[in-house]
Enzyme design. Structure first.
Site, PDB file in Angstrom:
ATOM      1  N   ASP A  30       1.025  -1.122  -0.182  1.00 12.17           N
ATOM      2  CA  ASP A  30      -0.153  -0.012   0.055  1.00 12.17           C
ATOM      3  C   ASP A  30       0.991   1.326   0.095  1.00 12.17           C
ATOM      4  O   ASP A  30       1.723   1.523   1.014  1.00 12.17           O
ATOM      5  CB  ASP A  30      -0.917  -0.116   1.398  1.00 12.17           C
ATOM      6  CG  ASP A  30      -2.238   0.767   1.005  1.00 12.17           C
ATOM      7  OD1 ASP A  30      -2.246   1.786   0.195  1.00 12.17           O
ATOM      8  OD2 ASP A  30      -3.028   0.369   1.646  1.00 12.17           O
ATOM      9  N   ASP A  82      -2.902   4.510  -2.739  1.00 13.92           N
ATOM     10  CA  ASP A  82      -4.014   5.357  -1.798  1.00 13.92           C
ATOM     11  C   ASP A  82      -4.256   6.855  -2.394  1.00 13.92           C
ATOM     12  O   ASP A  82      -3.363   7.394  -2.839  1.00 13.92           O
ATOM     13  CB  ASP A  82      -3.473   5.543  -0.553  1.00 13.92           C
ATOM     14  CG  ASP A  82      -4.288   6.077   0.222  1.00 13.92           C
ATOM     15  OD1 ASP A  82      -5.406   5.345   0.780  1.00 13.92           O
ATOM     16  OD2 ASP A  82      -4.017   7.204   1.013  1.00 13.92           O
ATOM     17  N   GLU A 134      -6.657   3.638  -5.932  1.00  9.92           N
ATOM     18  CA  GLU A 134      -8.085   3.919  -5.207  1.00  9.92           C
ATOM     19  C   GLU A 134      -8.467   5.338  -5.600  1.00  9.92           C
ATOM     20  O   GLU A 134      -7.966   6.192  -5.762  1.00  9.92           O
ATOM     21  CB  GLU A 134      -7.637   4.042  -3.815  1.00  9.92           C
ATOM     22  CG  GLU A 134      -8.812   4.404  -2.791  1.00  9.92           C
ATOM     23  CD  GLU A 134      -8.335   4.813  -1.375  1.00  9.92           C
ATOM     24  OE1 GLU A 134      -9.409   4.507  -0.575  1.00  9.92           O
ATOM     25  OE2 GLU A 134      -7.563   5.447  -1.307  1.00  9.92           O
ATOM     26  N   HIS A 175     -10.460  -1.400   5.154  1.00  7.53           N
ATOM     27  CA  HIS A 175      -9.886  -1.041   6.412  1.00  7.53           C
ATOM     28  C   HIS A 175     -10.737   0.255   6.660  1.00  7.53           C
ATOM     29  O   HIS A 175     -10.671   0.766   7.853  1.00  7.53           O
ATOM     30  CB  HIS A 175      -8.357  -0.533   6.538  1.00  7.53           C
ATOM     31  CG  HIS A 175      -7.931   0.084   5.458  1.00  7.53           C
ATOM     32  ND1 HIS A 175      -8.111   0.003   4.230  1.00  7.53           N
ATOM     33  CD2 HIS A 175      -7.620   1.564   5.274  1.00  7.53           C
ATOM     34  CE1 HIS A 175      -7.541   0.987   3.299  1.00  7.53           C
ATOM     35  NE2 HIS A 175      -7.396   1.956   4.033  1.00  7.53           N
ATOM     36  N   ASP A 176     -11.380   0.869   5.821  1.00  9.73           N
ATOM     37  CA  ASP A 176     -11.917   2.309   6.005  1.00  9.73           C
ATOM     38  C   ASP A 176     -13.737   2.099   5.841  1.00  9.73           C
ATOM     39  O   ASP A 176     -14.131   2.994   5.942  1.00  9.73           O
ATOM     40  CB  ASP A 176     -11.809   3.262   4.697  1.00  9.73           C
ATOM     41  CG  ASP A 176     -10.339   3.773   4.617  1.00  9.73           C
ATOM     42  OD1 ASP A 176      -9.928   4.024   6.054  1.00  9.73           O
ATOM     43  OD2 ASP A 176      -9.795   4.319   3.869  1.00  9.73           O
TER      44      ASP A 176
END
Length: 560
Positions: free
Chosen positions: A99, A200, A242, A316-317
């Site tokens: 990431d 990200d 993303e 994770h969000d």
């Protein structure tokens, strides 16, 4: 399948490292803990692991504030541990996806500590600065995490721009030196054997704050194409962008089959449907189910043959999907399996977020003090100041808070769910005694084994990768059904999204045979059942609560 990329027929498992497995008793998950659990992931059948950030970081935003892109944060281990993970995963035919946060760095990154020294410092232009006077912001832009997007540096008499935390200054992608530093860093990781990267908030790198443009800036695709040429195209990688602001046309650019940008896109249109229009994510509303179906249909049809999508419910969000759109009480197992069936039956690369394969649920902590997420804490403070009732604020956190996804992985029913021998950094969900990996590995009817079957089914059937998609019953308020079709084969995916038994004449119409009592039969006249989330077959005309199945049939004269 010969012209397909490996990642089109793969399933990716996302790990949030601090919550996955602790190996040294400090209460924080680490790389050695991940290595310890690789056999579990191999058993599940996944092909790649996406690691949320493990690079060195002050952890202001749980690792999404990187202070050194070429080192591992001590809480997770060191570079030797990372190299061991890459090597051990490779032995199990699992690739590691890193990431990378390229929109901003930590304010503790050496680039920024240098940038603050003077306007003439060679690193000053690695970030986005504006002249001004204290208390008079360059404009009224706000940070995603609350407060203004500008921070005053008195010694320079300048503001720097930060879309997220004040400790996450935005990098200046207009500066070619910044881009070159980033490319060299990525090539360094590629040399270490990394199998891919998740980028990200990559759609925000071409920001133009003077025009109040954060995502989808005018130079965005120019920057991404240069990034791809200089790095990704030099290896056989999986790359995921993303992009919260992606629409169909942008997604086609991100994921063009020529590899000029990324392998695939993370877009979130379907995950924002239960948010009240024009309001914040905390202001949620019932899921508009028909809209969900049509949204997913659009992405299936529009990217077919000209792009590639990521398939996901959780990360994770996001809150846990079985609590969000399933039923985490009396139908937890059935609804977890149903949601998996609908997702894995579509075209794209499926992502399984840690614990999703167990049907892990949201958590309801009693006090705000038990929550660790910066976004949750900021929202709680701001809404109290605005006069919101604490009860209502907590309900928003229970429904949408990011810590729902970050509670420790539930390995067994021992203390702290087998995650740590110490005090966990974030509380364990109390339901770990009922929901855990050890018990599910021993139960052939568990959510885990259902995910394992789904993953195997995708690998064995190219129709999931190549097939056309046709939505059925588009206006039905209860049933999600669609057909996948490829080279004379057809699959029917049918799922009840409710806790009620519903009429489903579709099965009969599609040709699923029934016995004299109306119960569907597994095989007859070229129709067979591939997977089903109940242990016994349904009535031909009805679907039970959260019932889901995939049927296959061949065209006339074609053998299955």
């Amino acid at each position: 399948m010969n012209n397909k990329k490996w990642w089109q027929n793969s399933v990716v498992y996302q790990i949030y490292p601090r919550s996955f497995q602790d190996s040294n008793g400090d209460g924080i998950g680490d790389i050695q803990g991940i290595i310890k659990r690789l056999d579990y992931l191999q058993e599940l059948g996944i092909d790649a692991i996406w690691l949320s950030p493990v690079c060195k970081s002050p952890q202001d935003d749980n690792g999404y504030d990187i202070s050194d892109y070429q080192d591992i944060d001590p809480m997770f281990g060191n570079l030797d541990d990372m190299e061991q993970l890459i090597s051990e995963a490779k032995k199990r035919n699992i690739r590691i996806i890193m990431d990378l946060v390229l929109n901003h760095s930590s304010d503790e990154h050496r680039w920024f500590t240098e940038a603050k020294k003077s306007k003439d410092n060679p690193y000053h232009d690695y970030y986005v600065w504006r002249d001004g006077e204290e208390g008079v912001y360059p404009n009224d832009m706000g940070s995603v995490f609350g407060g203004p997007a500008w921070e005053w540096v008195p010694e320079l008499k300048q503001y720097y721009f930060h879309q997220f935390s004040v400790k996450q200054p935005d990098l200046n992608w207009e500066n070619p030196k910044v881009r070159r530093e980033i490319y060299d860093m990525i090539l360094w990781w590629m040399d270490k054997g990394v199998g891919g990267f998740r980028l990200d908030v990559i759609d925000q790198i071409a920001k133009e704050p003077d025009l109040k443009i954060t995502n989808n800036g005018p130079r965005l695709h120019e920057f991404i194409q240069e990034l791809s040429r200089e790095t990704f195209q030099k290896g056989d990688l999986i790359t995921v962008g993303e992009a919260w602001g992606a629409d169909i046309d942008r997604a086609k650019l991100y994921s063009k089959p020529d590899g000029s940008e990324f392998s695939m896109v993370f877009q979130f249109e379907h995950m924002m449907l239960d948010q009240e229009p024009g309001k914040e994510k905390w202001d949620f509303c019932p899921l508009p189910f028909v809209k969900l179906k049509k949204c997913l249909e659009k992405w299936q049809k529009e990217l077919h043959g000209c792009g590639w999508n990521s398939l996901f419910w959780d990360n994770h969000d996001l809150p846990r999907i079985v609590s969000r759109w399933g039923n985490d009480r009396e139908y937890r197992v059935e609804s977890a399996k149903m949601l998996a069936t609908v997702l894995h039956g579509m075209e794209g690369t499926p992502y399984v977020y840690q614990g999703e394969e167990l049907g892990m649920t949201n958590v309801r902590f009693d006090s705000i003090e038990q929550y660790q997420d910066i976004e949750i804490r900021n929202m709680y403070r701001e809404r109290l100041e605005k006069g919101y009732a604490e009860k209502d604020i907590m309900e928003s956190i229970y429904a949408k808070g990011r810590d729902n996804a970050r509670t420790p992985m539930q390995w067994d029913d021992t203390e702290n769910a087998g995650f740590t021998t110490g005090a966990p950094w974030l509380g364990v969900n109390p339901n770990y005694t009922e929901i855990n990996a050890r018990s599910q590995l021993q139960d052939e009817n568990s959510v885990f084994h259902y995910y394992k079957k789904l993953i195997h089914l995708r690998k064995e059937n190219s129709i999931f990768v190549d097939g056309d998609f046709t939505l059925l019953l588009p206006e039905d308020e209860n049933i999600f059904a669609y057909v996948r079709e490829y080279e004379g084969r057809k699959l029917l995916v049918a799922a009840n999204f409710t806790d009620k038994e519903v009429e489903c004449p579709l099965l009969k119409e599609w040709g699923v045979p029934a016995d004299e009592d109306g119960a569907a039969k597994s095989r007859d006249n070229g129709v067979k059942l591939l997977i089903h989330n109940y242990n016994n077959l349904p009535s031909q005309q009805k679907l039970r609560p959260y019932e889901a199945m995939i049927w296959e049939k061949a065209e006339t004269g074609t053998e299955i």
